[in-house]
Design an enzyme around this catalytic site. Structure first.
Site, PDB file in Angstrom:
ATOM      1  CB  SER A 529      -1.079   0.096   1.166  1.00  0.00           C
ATOM      2  OG  SER A 529      -2.053   0.939   0.905  1.00  0.00           O
ATOM      3  CG  ASP A 614      -6.924  -2.383  -3.221  1.00  0.00           C
ATOM      4  OD1 ASP A 614      -7.564  -1.682  -2.228  1.00  0.00           O
ATOM      5  OD2 ASP A 614      -5.603  -2.664  -3.045  1.00  0.00           O
ATOM      6  CG  HIS A 649      -5.918  -2.263   0.534  1.00  0.00           C
ATOM      7  ND1 HIS A 649      -5.288  -1.712  -0.636  1.00  0.00           N
ATOM      8  CD2 HIS A 649      -5.429  -2.154   1.566  1.00  0.00           C
ATOM      9  CE1 HIS A 649      -4.599  -1.074   0.168  1.00  0.00           C
ATOM     10  NE2 HIS A 649      -4.292  -1.169   1.227  1.00  0.00           N
TER      11      HIS A 649
END
Length: 677
Positions: A529, A614, A649
């Site tokens: 991320s 995501d 995610h």
């Protein structure tokens, strides 16, 4: 030899913007071709991947019982069973002698996510029992896009009601009438912006609050006392709290302190000196926060009185309340500290055995309980649940996560090192390795994040043992932008100071090499991320330092993303990265954005992982980055992209699938580093 997919280049200024066309046939064909190329390149690693998977799985107790939590007349707990992807949720009658032993003959199955998943993706959001223990409210995400469906189960009859609401963030909060539920709705940018009140048995829901400012998220929760409902509205730098008596859910929320730029505060409700009171954690007197109190009747800001003053050396990260004590979660010198303030007794700090560790309040149990539970772990020590007696400070280890097979924590050395950044700042590094590995250069896995003030406290990993047993060193670079050394540490790695995160990480890598822990040919780096942005940036700046890199759901197309306010989370991220519509901010982000700065040079081997559903970091960030790298780089090192087409995610949802993902990443590293000179 398999051929790498070559993405076509468009005529626009962003050559690979066409990959942003979700569900377009050409895009899906390209992503599937990348997946096939990865499998072809790693085909010879198939037996190793399977070996790693079985190895990791073999250390995990597949059938296990969580530590039961006592609440009212019940013990609540989870049971995992070999072969199942998800734990089942149960309760059984609470023993009258205070024991935590469960009675399988009397247990009640509350929820089975395995049956609900039916082999597909599923993520459980809320799981909340009504105050009278008769109903279960829960929410499910079935695609990975973090949009939830809401359900209520009657625990007497087993009847399940699907609530007729869409675009929900998954939160559910009970009022004390056992009939009223509060839930939040997402806007088009995936931001919880509306709070609704729903009465069971009635159609529809009443809008309670709407947050119009795109920087603010709303979140509703119950206070520790169970007597109040709290609505928190927060951006990255500012917050505002509203409260409502949980016994009168049809009433109106009242504001404790109207929002004021850069004033962050959060509140809880409990007892102080035998009286119901509000406790408030606020940064109004300093960036590391102080603690204030106010009477139940007068919670507004003008009535706050200071309990714990601001300390420039100690960060006040959190607050936990029981009837007889309040507990502070602090951070000092890069380490988490638990400080207990029993009512009428001297305060104390919880004492622990390791020099570098992770520590948090896991559960305050019932408000009237004289006990709380702490979660404690270290790089070489599996997670423990410790019971703390609030009045005396006495600790008891109730449960330690088992490691099956041969394992000796003392066979591993855990260290805290310090690297010098270019400006002289000392950057902490947490490190673990087998004793016999230290003293000579070894393969080293360096992990980093460095954003949002999040702290990467040392954690134990069953999977990581597979690397450590193969002679790896594992290290965490606690770079600026994280929260390890307090609020000032965070601020020194955001906005105009973001470059510090990258130079700190490079300084940590150089320190580990100079100290003889590893060599560039043996150094692998990883982040996910916002940590993927870190990895992408340092690869552009110093690619020769590293042999391999793993970037999971990487935020690498930061400049284009931050210029698109229609994407989820963009506007709320301005406080972290800046608004690139300002020319100065645009130039700053462009100077480090990984996608923008890919150039013709040699890069190490790279594995990028994305989730097609995501909603936080769009799948195309990794896809565009890999496409540009493949067209620009001057080396023949592996460059692989894996897109989980059914995940978000957090990757795939089941525990076994997660282990397979780790086995893939480890086999990639072992393949790359095995060829190091």
């Amino acid at each position: 030899m398999p051929h790498a997919p070559i993405a076509r280049q468009a005529s626009s200024t962003d050559l690979y913007a066409w990959l942003e066309q979700r569900d377009d046939a050409e895009v899906l064909t390209h992503l599937r071709a990348e997946n096939a190329y990865l499998e072809a390149e790693l085909a010879e690693q198939g037996p190793l991947r399977e070996q790693l998977f079985e190895e990791i799985k073999g250390r995990i107790r597949e059938t296990d019982l969580s530590l039961p939590s006592p609440w009212g007349p019940w013990l609540y707990y989870q049971r995992t069973t070999a072969g199942d992807e998800y734990p089942r949720h149960y309760r059984c009658p609470r023993p009258t002698d205070g024991a935590l032993s469960v009675d399988p003959a009397q247990e009640q199955l509350l929820l089975d996510p395995n049956a609900l998943a039916d082999g597909g993706f599923i993520a459980l959001g809320a799981f909340t029992i009504s105050p009278d223990h008769s109903l279960l409210a829960y929410s499910l995400d079935t695609s990975g896009d973090e949009i939830y469906h809401l359900f209520v189960k009657d625990l007497t009859s087993g009847a399940i009601t699907t609530l007729p609401f869409d675009d929900c963030d998954g939160s559910l909060t009970w009022a004390n009438d056992n009939q009223t539920l509060f839930f939040a709705e997402l806007d088009d940018a995936h931001r919880p912006h509306k709070l609704y009140r729903h009465t069971l048995g009635q159609d529809g829901a009443e809008l309670v609050f709407e947050e119009a400012d795109g920087r603010f998220f709303l979140h509703c929760y119950r206070s520790s006392s169970e007597r109040q409902l709290i609505l928190l509205l927060s951006s990255k730098t500012t917050s505002e709290s509203w409260v409502l008596d949980a016994a009168t859910p049809q009433g109106a929320f009242r504001c404790l302190a109207p929002r004021e730029d850069d004033h962050e505060y959060d509140v809880d409700h409990g007892q102080l000196d035998g009286q119901w009171a509000w406790l408030i954690r606020s940064n109004q007197s300093g960036i590391n926060f102080a603690l204030y109190a106010a009477s139940e009747a007068q919670p507004e800001r003008q009535h706050w009185r200071e309990l714990i003053a601001h300390d420039p050396q100690v960060m006040l990260e959190g607050l936990s309340l029981n009837a007889d004590a309040y507990v502070l979660s602090l951070r000092e010198a890069g380490l988490p500290i638990i400080q207990v303030h029993p009512h009428g007794l001297p305060s104390y700090r919880v004492q622990l055995p390791d020099a570098a560790y992770s520590l948090s309040v896991q559960d305050t149990l019932e408000f009237a309980s004289p006990l709380i539970r702490l979660r404690y772990e270290a790089l070489n020590r599996p997670a423990q649940i410790r019971q703390l007696e609030l009045a005396s400070g006495a600790q008891q280890v109730l449960k330690e996560t088992p490691v099956l097979g041969p394992f000796d924590a003392d066979a591993y050395v855990s260290q805290r090192l310090w690297a010098s950044a270019a400006d002289g700042t000392q950057i902490p590094i947490s490190l673990v390795a087998k004793r016999e590995v230290l003293g000579q250069p070894a393969p080293l896995y360096l992990y980093g994040y460095g954003a949002y003030g999040e702290s990467l406290d040392p954690w134990f990993s069953h999977a990581r043992l597979s690397l450590l047993e193969r002679g790896f060193v594992f290290a965490i670079a606690h770079v600026r932008g994280g929260g390890e050394l307090g609020e000032a540490w965070y601020r020194a790695g955001k906005l105009e100071h973001k470059a510090n995160s990258f130079s700190d990480f490079i300084a940590c890598a150089e320190h580990l090499i100079a100290s003889g822990y590893t060599r560039p040919q043996q150094l692998a780096i990883s982040g996910g991320s916002a940590g993927g942005l870190l990895i992408g940036a340092v690869l552009n700046q110093r690619p020769e330092l590293f042999a391999a890199a793993i970037a999971e759901v990487p935020f690498v197309d930061v400049l284009n993303t931050m210029q698109n306010p229609d994407l989820p989370l963009t506007v709320t991220e301005y406080d972290e990265w800046g608004d690139p519509h300002d020319p100065e901010v645009y130039a700053r982000i462009k100077s480090y954005a990984p996608y923008e700065n890919v150039r013709a040079q040699a890069y190490p081997a790279i594995l990028a992982v994305a989730g097609y559903n995501d909603s936080r970091v769009q799948y195309w960030e990794a896809a565009k980055w890999v496409a540009k790298l493949r067209a620009s780089k001057t080396d023949n090192h592996l460059l692989l992209l894996k897109t989980d087409l059914d995940a978000g995610h957090g990757g795939m949802s089941g525990r076994y699938q997660a282990l397979k993902d780790v086995a893939l990443e480890y086999s990639f590293l072992l393949k790359v580093l095995a060829s190091a000179p």
